[in-house]
Design a protein around this motif. Structure first.
Motif, PDB file in Angstrom:
ATOM      1  N   SER A  82      10.675  23.801 -11.440  1.00  0.00           N
ATOM      2  CA  SER A  82       9.414  23.469 -12.108  1.00  0.00           C
ATOM      3  C   SER A  82       8.384  24.578 -11.906  1.00  0.00           C
ATOM      4  N   ILE A  83       8.322  25.154 -10.715  1.00  0.00           N
ATOM      5  CA  ILE A  83       7.416  26.276 -10.461  1.00  0.00           C
ATOM      6  C   ILE A  83       7.710  27.409 -11.437  1.00  0.00           C
ATOM      7  N   GLN A  84       8.986  27.736 -11.572  1.00  0.00           N
ATOM      8  CA  GLN A  84       9.386  28.813 -12.468  1.00  0.00           C
ATOM      9  C   GLN A  84       9.018  28.507 -13.924  1.00  0.00           C
ATOM     10  N   SER A  85       9.404  27.339 -14.395  1.00  0.00           N
ATOM     11  CA  SER A  85       9.234  27.021 -15.817  1.00  0.00           C
ATOM     12  C   SER A  85       7.776  26.820 -16.198  1.00  0.00           C
ATOM     13  N   GLU A 108      -0.689  31.550   1.350  1.00  0.00           N
ATOM     14  CA  GLU A 108       0.232  32.226   2.256  1.00  0.00           C
ATOM     15  C   GLU A 108       1.659  31.715   2.068  1.00  0.00           C
ATOM     16  N   PHE A 109       1.792  30.542   1.482  1.00  0.00           N
ATOM     17  CA  PHE A 109       3.117  29.983   1.190  1.00  0.00           C
ATOM     18  C   PHE A 109       3.684  30.612  -0.084  1.00  0.00           C
ATOM     19  N   ILE A 110       2.934  30.505  -1.174  1.00  0.00           N
ATOM     20  CA  ILE A 110       3.253  31.152  -2.447  1.00  0.00           C
ATOM     21  C   ILE A 110       1.934  31.617  -3.060  1.00  0.00           C
ATOM     22  N   ALA A 111       1.897  32.795  -3.616  1.00  0.00           N
ATOM     23  CA  ALA A 111       0.660  33.340  -4.169  1.00  0.00           C
ATOM     24  C   ALA A 111       0.479  32.947  -5.630  1.00  0.00           C
ATOM     25  N   GLY A 112      -0.733  32.501  -5.965  1.00  0.00           N
ATOM     26  CA  GLY A 112      -1.090  32.346  -7.374  1.00  0.00           C
ATOM     27  C   GLY A 112      -1.231  30.941  -7.902  1.00  0.00           C
ATOM     28  N   ILE A 113      -0.733  29.939  -7.169  1.00  0.00           N
ATOM     29  CA  ILE A 113      -0.797  28.556  -7.658  1.00  0.00           C
ATOM     30  C   ILE A 113      -2.075  27.902  -7.146  1.00  0.00           C
ATOM     31  N   GLY A 114      -2.805  27.253  -8.049  1.00  0.00           N
ATOM     32  CA  GLY A 114      -4.032  26.571  -7.686  1.00  0.00           C
ATOM     33  C   GLY A 114      -3.997  25.111  -8.098  1.00  0.00           C
ATOM     34  N   ASN A 115      -5.175  24.546  -8.269  1.00  0.00           N
ATOM     35  CA  ASN A 115      -5.297  23.107  -8.510  1.00  0.00           C
ATOM     36  C   ASN A 115      -4.655  22.676  -9.826  1.00  0.00           C
ATOM     37  N   TYR A 116      -4.860  23.464 -10.859  1.00  0.00           N
ATOM     38  CA  TYR A 116      -4.346  23.105 -12.191  1.00  0.00           C
ATOM     39  C   TYR A 116      -2.817  23.086 -12.200  1.00  0.00           C
ATOM     40  N   SER A 118       8.721  36.580  -9.110  1.00  0.00           N
ATOM     41  CA  SER A 118       9.416  37.802  -8.766  1.00  0.00           C
ATOM     42  C   SER A 118      10.919  37.561  -8.703  1.00  0.00           C
ATOM     43  N   ASN A 119      11.701  38.584  -9.046  1.00  0.00           N
ATOM     44  CA  ASN A 119      13.160  38.478  -8.952  1.00  0.00           C
ATOM     45  C   ASN A 119      13.621  38.255  -7.519  1.00  0.00           C
ATOM     46  N   ASP A 120      12.798  38.663  -6.563  1.00  0.00           N
ATOM     47  CA  ASP A 120      13.142  38.496  -5.157  1.00  0.00           C
ATOM     48  C   ASP A 120      12.918  37.072  -4.660  1.00  0.00           C
ATOM     49  N   PHE A 121      12.154  36.296  -5.427  1.00  0.00           N
ATOM     50  CA  PHE A 121      11.841  34.934  -4.991  1.00  0.00           C
ATOM     51  C   PHE A 121      12.923  33.978  -5.501  1.00  0.00           C
ATOM     52  N   SER A 122      14.037  33.979  -4.818  1.00  0.00           N
ATOM     53  CA  SER A 122      15.178  33.151  -5.200  1.00  0.00           C
ATOM     54  C   SER A 122      15.004  31.732  -4.700  1.00  0.00           C
ATOM     55  N   ILE A 123      15.862  30.841  -5.149  1.00  0.00           N
ATOM     56  CA  ILE A 123      15.809  29.468  -4.688  1.00  0.00           C
ATOM     57  C   ILE A 123      16.098  29.385  -3.194  1.00  0.00           C
ATOM     58  N   ASN A 124      16.929  30.277  -2.685  1.00  0.00           N
ATOM     59  CA  ASN A 124      17.205  30.298  -1.244  1.00  0.00           C
ATOM     60  C   ASN A 124      15.976  30.719  -0.457  1.00  0.00           C
ATOM     61  N   GLU A 125      15.229  31.699  -0.995  1.00  0.00           N
ATOM     62  CA  GLU A 125      13.979  32.121  -0.363  1.00  0.00           C
ATOM     63  C   GLU A 125      12.986  30.970  -0.351  1.00  0.00           C
ATOM     64  N   PHE A 126      12.909  30.245  -1.469  1.00  0.00           N
ATOM     65  CA  PHE A 126      12.002  29.106  -1.557  1.00  0.00           C
ATOM     66  C   PHE A 126      12.371  28.031  -0.537  1.00  0.00           C
ATOM     67  N   LYS A 127      13.642  27.704  -0.457  1.00  0.00           N
ATOM     68  CA  LYS A 127      14.085  26.670   0.483  1.00  0.00           C
ATOM     69  C   LYS A 127      13.787  27.075   1.925  1.00  0.00           C
TER      70      LYS A 127
END
Length: 269
Positions: free
Chosen positions: A201-204, A162-170, A135-144
């Motif tokens: 890395s999450i973004q790319s 609850e930390f970030i939605a959508g990332i799993g084991n792979y 999301s455009n709202d998920f900036s690096i500052n938000e992540f930090k």
């Protein structure tokens, strides 16, 4: 289990196939895959137009003309196929939505589900999910800001919906590899440059996964050449004992929080 890129790929392709179409028939072969009495489910869904399909984390939301929402979570082993009776997979179908002669088949919903909610209940069901990482709202500052409040191993944190939605084991394994960080690393030991590299890395990795149709092998429809394209680009996941494509070191596997995780001991520090 399908993750953000796989579900985003489904969302894009299904919007092209069925958005604006009317559901002409509903078939329920496994009542546990839905959350209502089958007759009520079919009565509410049948003859409804699909307005649009959206994604939240690892879930898809089929918005119907009557304001109801079909909430899909494929969980482990679930997948979909869109086509005719002649070209459908020879697999057990739990639920089928029909659009004239074409059908959307829900397959492998032993742990997954297709539930029907109104908009309020849908929001309640999704309220625990963290932000969308692309999301455009998920900036690096938000992540930090969010990661500053986390402790423990990096792998476990990336899996926390609850930390970030959508990332799993792979993709957690691929993201750690892309950032050059061991998945066993404690977050408290991650210095500022590494946290920035992790965000990048999450973004790319997620964007690359979407662009290449995710990693799932099963095509969504006949002649679907996009779905599963990311499998060939995988760097570490499920490649234990193979050589790292970057440095030639043997990929290793370790179990973290009951999950298999793969990494290159040379490229990841």
């Amino acid at each position: 289990m399908p993750e953000l890129p796989e579900m985003e790929n489904y969302k894009i392709l299904l919007n092209q196939k069925i958005a604006g179409q009317i559901i002409t028939d509903v078939q329920i072969n496994r009542e546990k895959s839905i959350n209502l009495n089958p007759d009520l489910f079919m009565k509410t869904v049948q003859h409804q137009k699909i307005i649009t399909i959206k994604r939240r984390g690892k879930l898809l939301l089929f918005h119907l003309q009557n304001g109801q929402i079909l909430l899909l979570h494929l969980m482990l082993g679930g997948w979909m196929y869109y086509g005719t009776e002649e070209d459908k997979p020879k697999r057990t179908i739990q639920v089928r939505l029909s659009f004239g002669e074409h059908h959307l088949y829900f397959i492998g919903l032993r742990l997954g589900y297709l539930h029907l909610y109104n908009s309020t209940h849908t929001e309640e069901h999704l309220s625990h999910l963290g932000p969308e990482p692309l999301s455009n709202d998920f900036s690096i500052n938000e992540f930090k800001e969010r990661i500053n409040h986390k402790h423990g191993r990096l792998k476990t944190t990336l899996l926390d919906q609850e930390f970030i939605a959508g990332i799993g084991n792979y993709y957690s394994a691929e993201i750690c590899y892309g950032a050059g960080i061991m998945p066993t690393k404690d977050i408290d030991d991650l210095e500022e440059p590494k946290r920035e590299k992790l965000y990048q890395s999450i973004q790319s990795i997620l964007q690359k996964g979407i662009q290449n149709g995710g990693y799932m092998d099963n095509p969504l429809f006949k002649d679907d050449t996009l779905t599963g394209g990311f499998n060939e680009l995988c760097q570490v996941y499920d490649r234990e004992g193979e050589k790292c494509k970057r440095c030639g070191t043997i990929i290793q596997m370790e179990t973290i929080s009951s999950r298999k995780t793969f990494y290159c001991p040379n490229c990841q520090k």
